[in-house]
Design an enzyme around this catalytic site. Structure first.
Site, short mmCIF file in Angstrom:
data_model
loop_
_atom_site.label_atom_id
_atom_site.label_comp_id
_atom_site.label_asym_id
_atom_site.label_seq_id
_atom_site.Cartn_x
_atom_site.Cartn_y
_atom_site.Cartn_z
N GLU A 1 10.86 -4.41 -11.61
CA GLU A 1 10.95 -5.74 -11.16
C GLU A 1 9.78 -6.54 -11.44
O GLU A 1 8.58 -6.19 -11.03
CB GLU A 1 11.43 -5.90 -9.73
CG GLU A 1 12.98 -5.21 -9.69
CD GLU A 1 13.72 -5.41 -8.24
OE1 GLU A 1 14.80 -5.91 -8.57
OE2 GLU A 1 13.00 -5.28 -7.20
N CYS B 1 4.14 -12.21 -9.97
CA CYS B 1 3.76 -11.06 -9.33
C CYS B 1 4.27 -9.95 -10.21
O CYS B 1 5.23 -9.80 -10.45
CB CYS B 1 4.57 -11.11 -8.05
SG CYS B 1 4.27 -9.59 -7.06
N CYS C 1 5.68 4.14 -6.29
CA CYS C 1 4.41 4.23 -5.96
C CYS C 1 4.55 5.69 -5.25
O CYS C 1 5.29 5.99 -4.64
CB CYS C 1 4.16 3.04 -5.30
SG CYS C 1 2.38 3.34 -4.44
N CYS D 1 3.71 3.91 1.73
CA CYS D 1 3.57 3.22 2.89
C CYS D 1 5.00 3.03 3.48
O CYS D 1 5.91 2.75 2.96
CB CYS D 1 2.89 1.83 2.73
SG CYS D 1 1.29 1.94 1.89
N CYS E 1 7.40 -0.26 2.99
CA CYS E 1 7.50 -0.77 1.39
C CYS E 1 8.57 -0.26 0.65
O CYS E 1 8.54 1.04 0.73
CB CYS E 1 6.07 -0.51 0.84
SG CYS E 1 5.91 -0.73 -1.05
N GLY F 1 3.92 -0.70 -7.30
CA GLY F 1 3.11 0.43 -7.60
C GLY F 1 1.56 -0.03 -7.11
O GLY F 1 1.36 -0.95 -6.53
N GLU F 2 0.64 0.94 -7.42
CA GLU F 2 -0.79 0.78 -6.99
C GLU F 2 -1.57 0.69 -8.27
O GLU F 2 -1.98 1.48 -8.88
CB GLU F 2 -1.20 1.89 -5.83
CG GLU F 2 -2.54 2.07 -5.67
CD GLU F 2 -3.39 0.94 -5.16
OE1 GLU F 2 -2.87 0.32 -4.20
OE2 GLU F 2 -4.41 0.45 -5.68
N SER G 1 -4.16 -6.11 -6.18
CA SER G 1 -4.01 -5.95 -4.74
C SER G 1 -4.09 -4.35 -4.52
O SER G 1 -3.30 -3.60 -5.24
CB SER G 1 -2.70 -6.36 -4.01
OG SER G 1 -2.52 -5.86 -2.76
N SER H 1 -5.27 -4.09 1.11
CA SER H 1 -4.00 -4.20 2.09
C SER H 1 -4.66 -3.16 3.33
O SER H 1 -4.50 -2.09 3.26
CB SER H 1 -2.80 -3.45 1.56
OG SER H 1 -2.53 -4.26 0.45
N HIS I 1 -3.94 -3.98 6.91
CA HIS I 1 -2.75 -3.47 7.93
C HIS I 1 -3.10 -3.00 9.22
O HIS I 1 -1.90 -2.84 10.17
CB HIS I 1 -1.66 -2.77 7.24
CG HIS I 1 -1.39 -3.11 5.95
ND1 HIS I 1 -1.19 -4.52 5.63
CD2 HIS I 1 -0.89 -2.53 4.82
CE1 HIS I 1 -0.57 -4.47 4.37
NE2 HIS I 1 -0.68 -3.36 3.73
N ASN J 1 8.48 -7.96 5.61
CA ASN J 1 9.74 -8.36 4.78
C ASN J 1 10.62 -7.21 5.02
O ASN J 1 10.22 -6.20 4.96
CB ASN J 1 9.66 -8.63 3.36
CG ASN J 1 8.70 -9.97 3.22
OD1 ASN J 1 8.79 -11.12 3.87
ND2 ASN J 1 7.79 -9.92 2.20
N CYS K 1 7.05 -9.82 -0.86
CA CYS K 1 6.15 -8.59 -0.91
C CYS K 1 6.89 -7.31 -0.49
O CYS K 1 7.29 -7.58 0.63
CB CYS K 1 5.10 -8.89 -0.24
SG CYS K 1 3.49 -9.68 -0.87
N1 SAH Z 1 -0.03 -1.02 -3.83
C1 SAH Z 1 -0.84 -2.34 -3.88
C2 SAH Z 1 0.06 -3.56 -4.17
C3 SAH Z 1 1.60 -3.79 -4.16
S1 SAH Z 1 2.02 -3.99 -2.67
C4 SAH Z 1 -0.94 -2.63 -2.29
O1 SAH Z 1 -0.36 -1.89 -1.46
O2 SAH Z 1 -1.99 -3.31 -2.02
C5 SAH Z 1 1.67 -5.70 -2.54
C6 SAH Z 1 1.45 -6.24 -1.14
O3 SAH Z 1 2.78 -6.31 -0.32
C7 SAH Z 1 0.54 -5.25 0.15
O4 SAH Z 1 -0.28 -6.03 0.72
C8 SAH Z 1 1.74 -4.39 0.77
O5 SAH Z 1 1.15 -4.08 2.08
C9 SAH Z 1 2.58 -5.66 0.96
N2 SAH Z 1 3.95 -5.12 1.41
C10 SAH Z 1 4.43 -4.04 1.30
N3 SAH Z 1 5.57 -3.96 2.01
C11 SAH Z 1 5.79 -4.99 2.54
C12 SAH Z 1 6.83 -5.62 3.31
N4 SAH Z 1 7.81 -4.87 3.81
N5 SAH Z 1 6.61 -6.91 3.90
C13 SAH Z 1 5.48 -7.56 3.52
N6 SAH Z 1 4.60 -7.01 2.85
C14 SAH Z 1 4.69 -5.70 2.23
FE1 SF4 Z 2 2.47 1.63 -2.90
FE2 SF4 Z 2 1.44 -0.66 -2.25
FE3 SF4 Z 2 4.10 -0.16 -1.36
FE4 SF4 Z 2 1.78 1.33 -0.16
S1 SF4 Z 2 2.54 -1.08 -0.19
S2 SF4 Z 2 3.74 2.30 -1.03
S3 SF4 Z 2 0.37 1.27 -2.02
S4 SF4 Z 2 3.09 -0.43 -3.55
#
Ligand code: SAH
Ligand code: SF4
Length: 362
Positions: free
Chosen positions: A91, A110, A117, A121, A124, A179-180, A211, A234, A236, A310, A353
């Site tokens: 997506e 985005c 990934c 986390c 996510c 993804g990362e 990111s 990130s 957190h 989210n 996000c």
């Molecule tokens: N893997 C990378 C980039 C993709 S995620 C990373 O983790 O940074 C992009 C951003 O969305 C990151 O800051 C991630 O922590 C955040 N994110 C992931 N799940 C989320 C959620 N459920 N609500 C809000 N932000 C979220």
């Molecule tokens: Fe992967 Fe980023 Fe989601 Fe963590 S927040 S699972 S690193 S995409």
């Protein structure tokens, strides 16, 4: 067959050389691809027909087929489901921001760097579905070119609400989709270099943000690249116990290591780091967490983006309430750590996000 977007300018040069075509065609081809945004080789009108046939026989332009899309209710956000050549799906999201106090109206894409990934986390959606494969640099570029083409055709002006009609153009790219990006380091950097090329699509490096969840060796490597992109980390949580609960990679690269790498990055590049902090009610949003975060980041060249979580299908985290968030920001301010509450878009169509996944729920 291969996607021509996978090739750097240098690689196109050697390709022409190897196949006995004149190498001065390199910049012409490049301009056709990234400036004129051609979708077929026979639109390269100034190029000899034998070269066109060679290209058309061996390559295609762009590797994505949009199989579904959705627009948010407020018409600010457009999300696509793309099929890749091997049938896997990803997506990508475009967000249309009106002007605010500090910034002009702008469109931001985005983009995804992997199918799924591996880092898991807990909050996510991408992490919840696990890792399938890396995207190629061409697949990363294709997401941008697809949206640039829609933009050129005036698609977004007619489909999205455009508060300031005078503003045109997709200006910013954030690697915050699936993804990362630093776990797909080479393809990500290669794609950025092609997109940044001033003979072509010419995305300013300052308008590109990577990111990362905090892969320490890659952050240090990135510090040595000659590209002035923005880095978002990130974080957190401000301590290892809290962070490990939601970000498993923290076991491998604990906070001290991560902050140390960030400091080195800032020292080398003189660039500000954006720390992302997803606020999870009762998990990482107490005044104590804010204070620890303040202590960790005080005196660093950085900015904190606070993101109320989210919703995703497999997690039950709740957003912190408004007063808790304001309190959190007030405490950060005491340590002179600047922060913004992120304006999220497209949540109800799962385009926010951390909500991207490869399910076809459109
Ligand atoms: N893997 C990378 C980039 C993709 S995620 C990373 O983790 O940074 C992009 C951003 O969305 C990151 O800051 C991630 O922590 C955040 N994110 C992931 N799940 C989320 C959620 N459920 N609500 C809000 N932000 C979220
Ligand atoms: Fe992967 Fe980023 Fe989601 Fe963590 S927040 S699972 S690193 S995409």
């Amino acid at each position: 067959m291969n996607d021509i977007y996978n090739f750097s300018k240098l690689e196109i040069h050697s390709l022409l050389e190897k196949n006995n075509f004149p190498t001065y065609r390199t910049s012409q081809i490049w301009r056709y691809l990234y400036k004129n945004q051609v979708k077929k080789f026979d639109e390269m009108t100034n190029i000899s027909s034998d070269l066109i046939s060679f290209l058309a026989l061996n390559f295609y332009i762009g590797s994505l087929v949009e199989i579904n899309n959705i627009i948010s209710k407020d018409k600010s956000t457009y999300k696509s489901l793309f099929k890749l050549p091997d049938g896997k799906v990803i997506e990508t999201v475009l967000m249309n921001y009106p002007s605010d106090n500090h910034r002009k109206p702008r469109k931001t894409i985005c983009i995804s760097s992997q199918v799924g990934c591996a880092l898991g986390c807990t909050f996510c959606a991408t992490g919840q579905q696990g890792f399938t494969r890396q995207l190629t640099s061409g697949e990363i570029i294709s997401q941008v070119m697809y949206y640039k083409n829609l933009e050129k055709e005036g698609f977004f002006d007619s489909k999205l609400k455009n508060p300031e009609k005078s503003y045109k153009g997709v200006k910013n790219i954030v690697f915050m989709g699936m993804g990362e990006p630093l776990a797909n380091y080479d393809n990500t950097i290669k794609a950025i270099k092609s997109l940044n090329d001033d003979l072509g699509i010419n995305f300013g490096a300052r308008n590109i943000t990577i990111s990362t969840v905090g892969l320490v060796p890659q952050i240090l490597k990135l510090a040595d690249e000659e590209i002035q992109i923005n880095l978002a980390v990130s974080i957190h949580a401000p301590d290892n116990k809290t962070r490990t609960e939601t970000v498993p990679i923290n076991k491998r690269y604990p906070i001290e290591m991560l902050i140390d790498a960030c400091k080195k990055y800032i020292e080398k590049t003189n660039r500000k780091i954006f720390f992302e902090y997803v606020l999870l009610e009762g998990q990482n949003d107490s005044p104590e967490h804010a204070k620890k975060l303040g202590l960790l980041l005080e005196n660093m060249l950085c900015h904190v983006n606070l993101i109320p979580v989210n919703p995703t299908i497999d997690s039950e985290y709740k957003r912190s309430n408004k007063d808790v968030i304001l309190d959190f920001q007030r405490i950060l301010k005491k340590f002179r750590v600047p922060s913004t509450l992120r304006m999220e878009k497209g949540i109800e169509v799962s385009a926010g996000c951390g909500q991207l996944a490869n399910t076809n729920n459109y």
